[in-house]
Design an enzyme around this catalytic site. Structure first.
Site, short mmCIF file in Angstrom:
data_model
loop_
_atom_site.label_atom_id
_atom_site.label_comp_id
_atom_site.label_asym_id
_atom_site.label_seq_id
_atom_site.Cartn_x
_atom_site.Cartn_y
_atom_site.Cartn_z
N TYR A 99 40.92 35.93 -13.13
CA TYR A 99 41.69 35.27 -14.18
C TYR A 99 41.87 36.23 -15.35
CZ TYR A 99 37.56 33.95 -17.09
OH TYR A 99 36.44 33.95 -17.87
N ASP A 288 28.70 26.96 -20.99
CA ASP A 288 27.73 27.27 -19.94
C ASP A 288 26.42 27.77 -20.54
OD1 ASP A 288 29.83 26.73 -18.10
OD2 ASP A 288 30.54 28.79 -18.32
N ASP A 324 31.54 36.65 -20.13
CA ASP A 324 31.21 35.24 -19.89
C ASP A 324 29.71 34.97 -19.96
OD1 ASP A 324 33.92 35.36 -19.16
OD2 ASP A 324 33.67 33.73 -17.72
#
Length: 346
Positions: A99, A288, A324
């Site tokens: 992505y 997360d 991330d």
């Protein structure tokens, strides 16, 4: 090539299930359509939680499928660097999902562009995966609505993993993580609501709870209890950004806060207002990181109030690093959770 269970015999482990991806980010201020360079980071909701908990010292297994391609090897090398052990198939046909991320600066939002169709993970026959021997009493199994959205086989894997966790005596954890670019609210609702029968701990946002889970538009502080009682859950946590100030003891009523974390567990409620001042370098993976910090605290035997505080501290730390993942040590998390001010360590 199906891997053996590398976590077996190492104590109750955290097992996460999802698709690994590579994120290609343009520099802040650049537009994707005029990009000349990208930064590459591994990502994926369940992988982010796995890497974050591994950084905090937990024993973690990540169930996934990767192709034996150069990009598949790149992802595996990154997993090894974070001490995330893999269970699944590392010679699966297909490709690595990708992505692209164009960071936003207000008033321009950040934009994600997916290129994940035909990935090894989405094509893998997860309905035939054998969970026995992987999940342990006292361990944790975590997956999300993102994985459930990727097709019939990933959804079957989510369902069978949650069911296996219940049989094994592991705690089944689910994050709704609705993504409008993957499916509609109605599609998500039809898939996710039956899964909640097997879930013990739920993470969600206020919008996801309303549009996917059918929650009423009640004060966010009351939402975790409503969800817990409605779906017979053991614990629920929600993070949201309220209008106005916080109510945490020792704060002025109108003092700015960054976000409010609320949790409910079997009738007990906890709330934490993250003080303002968190500087955001990269927001992707922050939710997360919250889940990882919350679960880490619970697994350490901390109280529910400490869990929302540690989750918020982990979320704040994630905002300050690129990628991330939130690669922090327990000592760093402890310091931020304790409210120690930033500075230079010499």
């Amino acid at each position: 090539m199906v891997l053996r269970n590398e976590c077996e015999g190492r104590g109750p482990a955290v097992v996460t299930f999802g698709e690994p991806m590579l994120r290609y980010s343009v520099p802040q201020g650049d537009r994707l359509w005029e990009a000349r360079s990208f930064r590459i980071h591994p990502g994926g909701a369940e992988l982010n939680v796995a890497a974050d908990l591994a950084s905090l010292g937990d024993s973690v297994c990540y169930v996934t499928a990767l192709p034996p391609s150069p990009l598949g090897l790149l992802v595996r090398r990154m997993l090894d660097a974070y001490r995330v052990r893999v269970e699944g198939d590392l010679a699966a046909p297909g490709r690595v999902g990708v992505y692209y991320y164009e960071p936003g600066v207000p008033p321009r939002p950040g934009v994600v562009t997916y290129d994940r169709e035909g990935s090894s993970f989405s094509r893998h026959p997860w309905s035939r995966f054998q969970w026995e021997g992987l999940l342990e009493p006292g361990g944790v199994f975590l997956t999300t609505g993102i994985t459930a959205a990727l097709g019939p086989e990933p959804l079957a894997g989510v369902r069978s993993g949650l069911e296996a966790a219940a049989r094994a005596g592991a705690t089944a954890v689910f994050d709704v993580n609705y993504r409008a670019k993957l499916w509609s609210p109605d599609e998500a609702r039809r898939a996710i609501l039956p899964l909640l029968e097997h879930v013990e701990v739920l993470f969600t946002s206020v919008p996801d709870a309303v549009r996917v889970l059918g929650a009423p538009e009640i004060p966010p502080e009351n939402l975790p209890a409503w969800l817990g009682e409605r779906f017979n859950l053991r614990a629920v946590s929600v993070v949201h950004t309220p209008i106005g100030g916080g109510r945490r003891a020792g704060r002025e009523a109108d003092a700015p806060i960054q976000w409010r974390a609320i949790a409910w567990r079997e009738g007990e409620r906890a709330l934490w207002d993250q003080p303002g001042g968190v500087v955001t370098i990269d927001r992707l993976g922050a939710g997360d990181a919250y889940a990882a910090g919350f679960l880490w605290a619970i697994r350490q035997g901390r109280s529910l109030g400490e869990a929302v505080r540690y989750g918020s501290a982990m979320m704040a730390l994630k905002n300050t690093v690129n990628g991330d993942f939130c690669p922090v040590w327990p000592e760093e998390l402890e310091a931020v959770a304790a409210g120690e001010s930033a500075g230079v360590q010499r």
